[in-house]
Design an enzyme around this catalytic site. Structure first.
Site, PDB file in Angstrom:
ATOM      1  N   ASP A  47       0.841  -1.206   0.000  1.00 17.10           N
ATOM      2  CA  ASP A  47       0.000   0.000   0.000  1.00 17.10           C
ATOM      3  C   ASP A  47       0.872   1.251   0.000  1.00 17.10           C
ATOM      4  OD1 ASP A  47      -2.031   1.800   0.224  1.00 17.10           O
ATOM      5  OD2 ASP A  47      -2.933   0.915   2.014  1.00 17.10           O
ATOM      6  N   ASP A  48       0.800   2.034  -1.043  1.00 16.65           N
ATOM      7  CA  ASP A  48       1.570   3.283  -1.173  1.00 16.65           C
ATOM      8  C   ASP A  48       3.075   3.023  -1.303  1.00 16.65           C
ATOM      9  OD1 ASP A  48      -0.942   4.309  -0.714  1.00 16.65           O
ATOM     10  OD2 ASP A  48      -0.371   5.641   0.925  1.00 16.65           O
ATOM     11  N   CYS A  87      -6.251   4.218  -2.933  1.00 16.54           N
ATOM     12  CA  CYS A  87      -6.487   2.863  -2.433  1.00 16.54           C
ATOM     13  C   CYS A  87      -7.714   2.131  -2.987  1.00 16.54           C
ATOM     14  CB  CYS A  87      -6.578   2.911  -0.917  1.00 16.54           C
ATOM     15  SG  CYS A  87      -5.100   3.607  -0.150  1.00 16.54           S
ATOM     16  N   ARG A  91      -7.794  -0.858  -5.864  1.00 17.91           N
ATOM     17  CA  ARG A  91      -8.160  -2.235  -5.506  1.00 17.91           C
ATOM     18  C   ARG A  91      -9.335  -2.746  -6.334  1.00 17.91           C
ATOM     19  NH1 ARG A  91      -5.313  -2.771  -0.452  1.00 17.91           N
ATOM     20  NH2 ARG A  91      -4.120  -0.878  -0.712  1.00 17.91           N
ATOM     21  N   LYS A 140      -5.667  -5.596   3.996  1.00 14.92           N
ATOM     22  CA  LYS A 140      -6.561  -4.438   3.853  1.00 14.92           C
ATOM     23  C   LYS A 140      -7.558  -4.662   2.714  1.00 14.92           C
ATOM     24  CE  LYS A 140      -6.132   0.342   2.214  1.00 14.92           C
ATOM     25  NZ  LYS A 140      -5.212   1.492   2.155  1.00 14.92           N
ATOM     26  N   HIS A 142     -10.843  -2.541   2.031  1.00 18.92           N
ATOM     27  CA  HIS A 142     -11.079  -1.174   1.562  1.00 18.92           C
ATOM     28  C   HIS A 142     -11.937  -1.081   0.303  1.00 18.92           C
ATOM     29  CE1 HIS A 142      -9.264   3.137   1.839  1.00 18.92           C
ATOM     30  NE2 HIS A 142     -10.530   3.042   2.219  1.00 18.92           N
ATOM     31  N   SER A 165      -8.630   1.613   5.527  1.00 18.55           N
ATOM     32  CA  SER A 165      -7.225   1.984   5.609  1.00 18.55           C
ATOM     33  C   SER A 165      -6.754   2.086   7.052  1.00 18.55           C
ATOM     34  CB  SER A 165      -7.042   3.320   4.889  1.00 18.55           C
ATOM     35  OG  SER A 165      -5.719   3.482   4.496  1.00 18.55           O
ATOM     36  N   HIS A 231       1.583   2.217   4.041  1.00 18.20           N
ATOM     37  CA  HIS A 231       0.678   3.365   4.158  1.00 18.20           C
ATOM     38  C   HIS A 231       0.833   3.951   5.565  1.00 18.20           C
ATOM     39  CE1 HIS A 231      -3.080   5.602   4.422  1.00 18.20           C
ATOM     40  NE2 HIS A 231      -3.401   5.300   3.172  1.00 18.20           N
ATOM     41  N   ASP A 283      -0.404  -0.688  -4.737  1.00 18.07           N
ATOM     42  CA  ASP A 283      -1.701  -0.134  -5.160  1.00 18.07           C
ATOM     43  C   ASP A 283      -1.597   1.266  -5.743  1.00 18.07           C
ATOM     44  OD1 ASP A 283      -1.237   1.279  -2.754  1.00 18.07           O
ATOM     45  OD2 ASP A 283      -3.381   1.388  -2.303  1.00 18.07           O
ATOM     46  N   ASN A 284      -0.508   1.963  -5.451  1.00 20.05           N
ATOM     47  CA  ASN A 284      -0.257   3.310  -6.013  1.00 20.05           C
ATOM     48  C   ASN A 284       1.126   3.755  -5.569  1.00 20.05           C
ATOM     49  OD1 ASN A 284      -2.658   3.988  -3.629  1.00 20.05           O
ATOM     50  ND2 ASN A 284      -0.646   4.893  -3.347  1.00 20.05           N
ATOM     51  N   LYS A 304       1.533   9.393  -5.290  1.00 21.61           N
ATOM     52  CA  LYS A 304       0.137   9.036  -5.006  1.00 21.61           C
ATOM     53  C   LYS A 304      -0.803  10.222  -5.205  1.00 21.61           C
ATOM     54  CE  LYS A 304      -2.812   7.546  -1.163  1.00 21.61           C
ATOM     55  NZ  LYS A 304      -2.880   6.931   0.164  1.00 21.61           N
TER      56      LYS A 304
END
Ligand code: MG
Length: 480
Positions: A47-48, A87, A91, A140, A142, A165, A231, A283-284, A304
């Protein structure tokens, strides 16, 4: 049995075999002909995590031997994209094969959100479950945290993790005190911890993954591990604290890498190496305003929350010994929307009935000679706004607002440094200018015209708030 009857029987069996073979080949699914050996799939989704946060993509001071092993023993894609640099939208694309705009899941769903993936949509877990796969998500979700939207209602047999998150909400560095709900850790649909110790999240997810592999070693499985880290707020267990050369952020990435090592060891221990595809991606891009608690996009512009390369281009490595040639690299464009149709093909599963956007990228993964991206273009939306399009080496940004890191970035978990900017129409040759610095629009009017025409197809189908367009192919999200 008389001779003629036996001959008829043999002819019947032979005809059935030929018919079955033709059916499989015609359907492009010959690879899945032996149902007893359907491949296992593992997706580790950070994540991130930025483009340059792992060793095989140029990280400095962060050791990621296990993620690097995926690339060294498999393939690495250097032009791999998420659909939106945030996020929930990201996803949605991974799990449904659709641009998030098509499904109405945009941005990051907050604790007050009342939507989720619509029950009529088909997730990757449902696609595989229909082929007899055991399915699990540890991490996660989300994609809607109300019970009807939870993973166990979208094709996952087992779930352990945060429904949204890890910064929602008392934990958010910028959140005002007051009315926000606590951060629930769920097992299935039950709350097991209202404020989990986030330093243990990566370890817990790895432990669940290892147990799931052991429990399902004799049948095909789909294991999805969307880590909460890196994240913000970032946490690391005592195992990895202070171990990297890149501060707490580096420690967090090294622990994610450790989790990949745990998964690879379990796969090897149970003799599943040659039948398991393991994918690692993010995810980003990095949340740059967090400074030393954010990652790096390397040479890419911004991070992001933007349609610049630093937001949407992510590291990607995939390993499947014997099926993906070791040490291959591809700069062809591919994206998370392509994961569902690719795994569906490998599992011999039909695609969802509703229209999806992704296409099969197995020829790229398998390193087939001269394999090309199956898409004419990829579209980069921010919310409902179409910000950019990539076709081949060209990327065209339409005039759009964006956030840029123009001030001094934050430190130690406090964000700072973004300002609102606006770009005009600009065209970049990403082969020569991956940092999106040199606008070539004026010199290439025919390229601008071609990409603008491709963008019109997207606007007609998916809409574009910047052009005041609705889009005929947009569907409703699930609502309470
Ligand atoms: Mg993210």
């Amino acid at each position: 049995m008389c001779r003629s009857a036996r001959s008829i029987n043999l002819r019947f069996v032979a005809a059935c075999a030929v018919w079955a073979w033709l059916w499989l080949v015609a359907d492009g699914q010959a690879i899945a002909a032996d149902a007893a050996r359907l491949p296992n799939f593992v997706i580790v989704y950070a994540d991130d995590l930025g483009y340059a946060d792992v060793g095989c993509f140029g990280a400095k001071g962060i050791r990621t031997p296990n993620i690097d092993r995926l690339a060294n023993e498999g393939a690495k894609f250097t032009s791999f994209y998420v659909a939106q640099a945030v996020c929930s939208a990201s996803r949605t694309a991974l799990l449904t094969g659709c641009y998030p705009n098509r499904l109405g899941i945009l941005g990051a769903l907050g604790p007050q959100s009342q939507i989720g993936i619509h029950a009529d949509e088909t997730t990757l877990a449902e696609v595989l479950k229909a082929r007899g796969y055991a399915t699990a998500i540890y991490g996660k979700w989300h994609l809607g945290h109300r019970e009807k939207f939870l993973p166990t209602n979208h094709g996952f047999d087992d779930y352990f993790g945060l429904p949204y998150s890890n910064d929602m909400w008392p934990k958010h560095p910028a959140a005002p005190p007051g009315t926000y709900p606590e951060l629930p850790l769920l097992s299935g649909t039950k709350v097991v911890d209202k404020n989990p110790d986030q330093s243990q999240l990566t370890t817990w997810y790895a432990e669940h993954a290892v147990k799931f592999i052991a429990a399902n070693k004799d049948k095909p499985f789909f294991l999805y591990v969307p880590h909460a880290m890196p994240h913000v707020p970032i946490y690391v267990s005592e195992k990895h604290a202070g171990k990297s050369q890149a501060g707490l952020y580096g420690d967090v990435i090294e622990e994610i890498d450790w989790s990949v090592g745990q998964i690879l060891a379990a796969i090897e221990e149970h003799g599943l190496d040659d039948n398991t595809l393991v994918i690692f991606t993010s995810d980003n891009g990095p949340w740059l305003s967090y400074g030393n608690h954010a990652g790096s996009a390397g040479p890419l512009r911004e991070g992001k929350g933007t349609a610049w390369e630093g937001g949407v281009r992510v590291p990607f490595a995939a390993r499947w010994p014997g099926k993906i040639p070791a040490g291959t690299a591809s700069s062809e464009t591919a994206a998370t929307i392509d994961v569902l149709p690719t795994l569906a093909k490998l599992a011999g599963a039909p695609l969802p009935e509703r229209k999806i956007d992704g296409k099969d990228i197995w020829p790229l993964l398998a390193g087939e000679k001269n394999a090309k991206s199956p898409h004419d273009a990829y579209y980069f939306y921010w919310g409902r706004e179409l910000h950019a399009i990539r076709a081949g080496k060209w990327k065209l940004h339409f005039p759009h607002p964006y956030r840029a890191l123009t001030g001094k970035p934050g430190r130690d978990g406090k964000p700072h440094g973004y300002s609102e900017q606006k770009t005009e129409l600009v065209l970049y040759d990403l082969d020569a200018d991956v940092g999106e610095k040199h606008d070539l629009a004026a010199d290439n009017p025919e390229v601008v015209a071609r990409l603008t025409a491709l963008a019109e197809d997207a606007r007609a189908d998916l809409g574009d708030a910047l052009a005041n367009r609705k889009g005929s192919g947009v569907r409703e999200p699930g609502k309470l």
